[in-house]
Design a protein around this motif. Structure first.
Motif, PDB file in Angstrom:
ATOM      1  N   SER A   1       0.833  -1.208   0.000  1.00 21.45           N
ATOM      2  CA  SER A   1       0.000   0.000   0.000  1.00 21.45           C
ATOM      3  C   SER A   1       0.868   1.259   0.000  1.00 21.45           C
ATOM      4  O   SER A   1       0.482   2.275  -0.581  1.00 21.45           O
ATOM      5  N   GLY A   2       2.053   1.189   0.600  1.00 19.95           N
ATOM      6  CA  GLY A   2       2.976   2.318   0.545  1.00 19.95           C
ATOM      7  C   GLY A   2       3.440   2.596  -0.883  1.00 19.95           C
ATOM      8  O   GLY A   2       3.498   3.749  -1.316  1.00 19.95           O
ATOM      9  N   VAL A   3       3.728   1.535  -1.619  1.00 22.61           N
ATOM     10  CA  VAL A   3       4.122   1.692  -3.019  1.00 22.61           C
ATOM     11  C   VAL A   3       2.948   2.239  -3.836  1.00 22.61           C
ATOM     12  O   VAL A   3       3.121   3.116  -4.685  1.00 22.61           O
ATOM     13  N   LEU A   4       1.741   1.724  -3.574  1.00 24.46           N
ATOM     14  CA  LEU A   4       0.544   2.200  -4.263  1.00 24.46           C
ATOM     15  C   LEU A   4       0.319   3.688  -3.989  1.00 24.46           C
ATOM     16  O   LEU A   4       0.048   4.471  -4.908  1.00 24.46           O
ATOM     17  N   LEU A   5       0.456   4.085  -2.738  1.00 23.14           N
ATOM     18  CA  LEU A   5       0.311   5.499  -2.372  1.00 23.14           C
ATOM     19  C   LEU A   5       1.382   6.362  -3.022  1.00 23.14           C
ATOM     20  O   LEU A   5       1.097   7.470  -3.495  1.00 23.14           O
ATOM     21  N   LEU A   6       2.602   5.870  -3.048  1.00 24.22           N
ATOM     22  CA  LEU A   6       3.692   6.627  -3.650  1.00 24.22           C
ATOM     23  C   LEU A   6       3.463   6.826  -5.147  1.00 24.22           C
ATOM     24  O   LEU A   6       3.562   7.944  -5.660  1.00 24.22           O
ATOM     25  N   ALA A   7       3.108   5.741  -5.830  1.00 22.87           N
ATOM     26  CA  ALA A   7       2.867   5.828  -7.280  1.00 22.87           C
ATOM     27  C   ALA A   7       1.683   6.748  -7.575  1.00 22.87           C
ATOM     28  O   ALA A   7       1.754   7.606  -8.464  1.00 22.87           O
ATOM     29  N   GLY A   8       0.591   6.583  -6.838  1.00 20.90           N
ATOM     30  CA  GLY A   8      -0.597   7.402  -7.074  1.00 20.90           C
ATOM     31  C   GLY A   8      -0.363   8.873  -6.782  1.00 20.90           C
ATOM     32  O   GLY A   8      -0.735   9.744  -7.576  1.00 20.90           O
ATOM     33  N   SER A   9       0.276   9.165  -5.658  1.00 17.26           N
ATOM     34  CA  SER A   9       0.488  10.569  -5.294  1.00 17.26           C
ATOM     35  C   SER A   9       1.466  11.251  -6.234  1.00 17.26           C
ATOM     36  O   SER A   9       1.249  12.399  -6.636  1.00 17.26           O
ATOM     37  N   LEU A  10       2.543  10.573  -6.621  1.00 20.00           N
ATOM     38  CA  LEU A  10       3.497  11.181  -7.552  1.00 20.00           C
ATOM     39  C   LEU A  10       2.876  11.382  -8.932  1.00 20.00           C
ATOM     40  O   LEU A  10       3.141  12.383  -9.598  1.00 20.00           O
ATOM     41  N   SER A  11       2.042  10.444  -9.346  1.00 13.99           N
ATOM     42  CA  SER A  11       1.360  10.560 -10.634  1.00 13.99           C
ATOM     43  C   SER A  11       0.461  11.792 -10.668  1.00 13.99           C
ATOM     44  O   SER A  11       0.486  12.575 -11.619  1.00 13.99           O
ATOM     45  N   VAL A  12      -0.326  11.977  -9.619  1.00 15.14           N
ATOM     46  CA  VAL A  12      -1.209  13.149  -9.538  1.00 15.14           C
ATOM     47  C   VAL A  12      -0.379  14.429  -9.407  1.00 15.14           C
ATOM     48  O   VAL A  12      -0.629  15.417 -10.099  1.00 15.14           O
ATOM     49  N   LEU A  13       0.605  14.404  -8.545  1.00 18.79           N
ATOM     50  CA  LEU A  13       1.431  15.588  -8.301  1.00 18.79           C
ATOM     51  C   LEU A  13       2.145  16.055  -9.564  1.00 18.79           C
ATOM     52  O   LEU A  13       2.104  17.240  -9.913  1.00 18.79           O
ATOM     53  N   LEU A  14       2.775  15.123 -10.264  1.00 22.17           N
ATOM     54  CA  LEU A  14       3.571  15.480 -11.437  1.00 22.17           C
ATOM     55  C   LEU A  14       2.759  15.580 -12.721  1.00 22.17           C
ATOM     56  O   LEU A  14       3.246  16.118 -13.713  1.00 22.17           O
ATOM     57  N   GLY A  15       1.556  15.042 -12.712  1.00 20.54           N
ATOM     58  CA  GLY A  15       0.744  15.061 -13.916  1.00 20.54           C
ATOM     59  C   GLY A  15       1.203  14.046 -14.945  1.00 20.54           C
ATOM     60  O   GLY A  15       1.177  14.308 -16.141  1.00 20.54           O
ATOM     61  N   VAL A  16       1.643  12.907 -14.472  1.00 20.91           N
ATOM     62  CA  VAL A  16       2.023  11.798 -15.348  1.00 20.91           C
ATOM     63  C   VAL A  16       0.912  10.759 -15.245  1.00 20.91           C
ATOM     64  O   VAL A  16       0.800  10.082 -14.239  1.00 20.91           O
ATOM     65  N   TRP A  17       0.086  10.693 -16.297  1.00 24.15           N
ATOM     66  CA  TRP A  17      -1.097   9.838 -16.251  1.00 24.15           C
ATOM     67  C   TRP A  17      -1.834  10.057 -14.916  1.00 24.15           C
ATOM     68  O   TRP A  17      -2.110   9.122 -14.165  1.00 24.15           O
ATOM     69  N   ALA A  18      -2.139  11.304 -14.648  1.00 21.94           N
ATOM     70  CA  ALA A  18      -2.745  11.681 -13.371  1.00 21.94           C
ATOM     71  C   ALA A  18      -4.084  10.989 -13.147  1.00 21.94           C
ATOM     72  O   ALA A  18      -4.482  10.760 -12.004  1.00 21.94           O
ATOM     73  N   ASP A  19      -4.781  10.642 -14.224  1.00 20.88           N
ATOM     74  CA  ASP A  19      -6.040   9.906 -14.066  1.00 20.88           C
ATOM     75  C   ASP A  19      -5.783   8.521 -13.479  1.00 20.88           C
ATOM     76  O   ASP A  19      -6.504   8.071 -12.591  1.00 20.88           O
TER      77      ASP A  19
END
Length: 139
Positions: free
Chosen positions: A49-67
């Motif tokens: 879940s830590g990896v999932l949170l990291l991937a999801g938050s960085l994706s939204v933050l950076l705008g890399v496939w933010a959806d």
């Protein structure tokens, strides 16, 4: 509007990025809590879940496939609400109240993440201030 969405992404992702760091650096303590709530394989679940949170938050933050990042956060939030903050199973009033607050927070954040997913998917490349466009095409 682009700047407002960027500010919103930063504010939204900060919570999850902080939680990801906690999951990955304090996994033993978190696994103890998760295990007490009946989560199977708590150490592995906390790290995953830590990896999932990291991937999801960085994706939204950076705008890399933010959806996709917003969807990953939903995938974390809903099971966490249901299995970790299952307030309806508690008899202690104070513990029940605390878990109810966390449950409602997680469900509300899941709703916000779903709206973000729809926004990124619908806006496509018109949103701006993202590194990539959306992965999903929702019309």
């Amino acid at each position: 509007m682009d700047v407002l969405v960027l500010i919103g992404r930063i504010l939204f992702a900060a919570l999850f990025l902080n939680s990801a760091i906690g999951h990955l650096t304090q996994s033993k303590a978190m696994a103890g809590y998760a295990g007490s709530k009946g989560v199977p394989a708590p150490q592995a679940t906390v790290l995953a879940s830590g990896v999932l949170l990291l991937a999801g938050s960085l994706s939204v933050l950076l705008g890399v496939w933010a959806d996709l990042g917003a969807l990953l956060l939903v995938i974390f939030l809903v099971p966490t609400a249901l299995f970790v903050h299952n307030f309806w199973t508690l008899s202690d009033t104070e513990a029940r109240q605390g878990d109810m607050v966390h449950f409602l927070k997680d469900i509300a954040l899941a709703g916000a993440a779903l709206m973000l997913m729809a926004l990124f998917s619908f806006a496509d490349d018109d949103l701006g201030l993202t590194i990539t466009g959306p992965l999903f095409d929702i019309d």
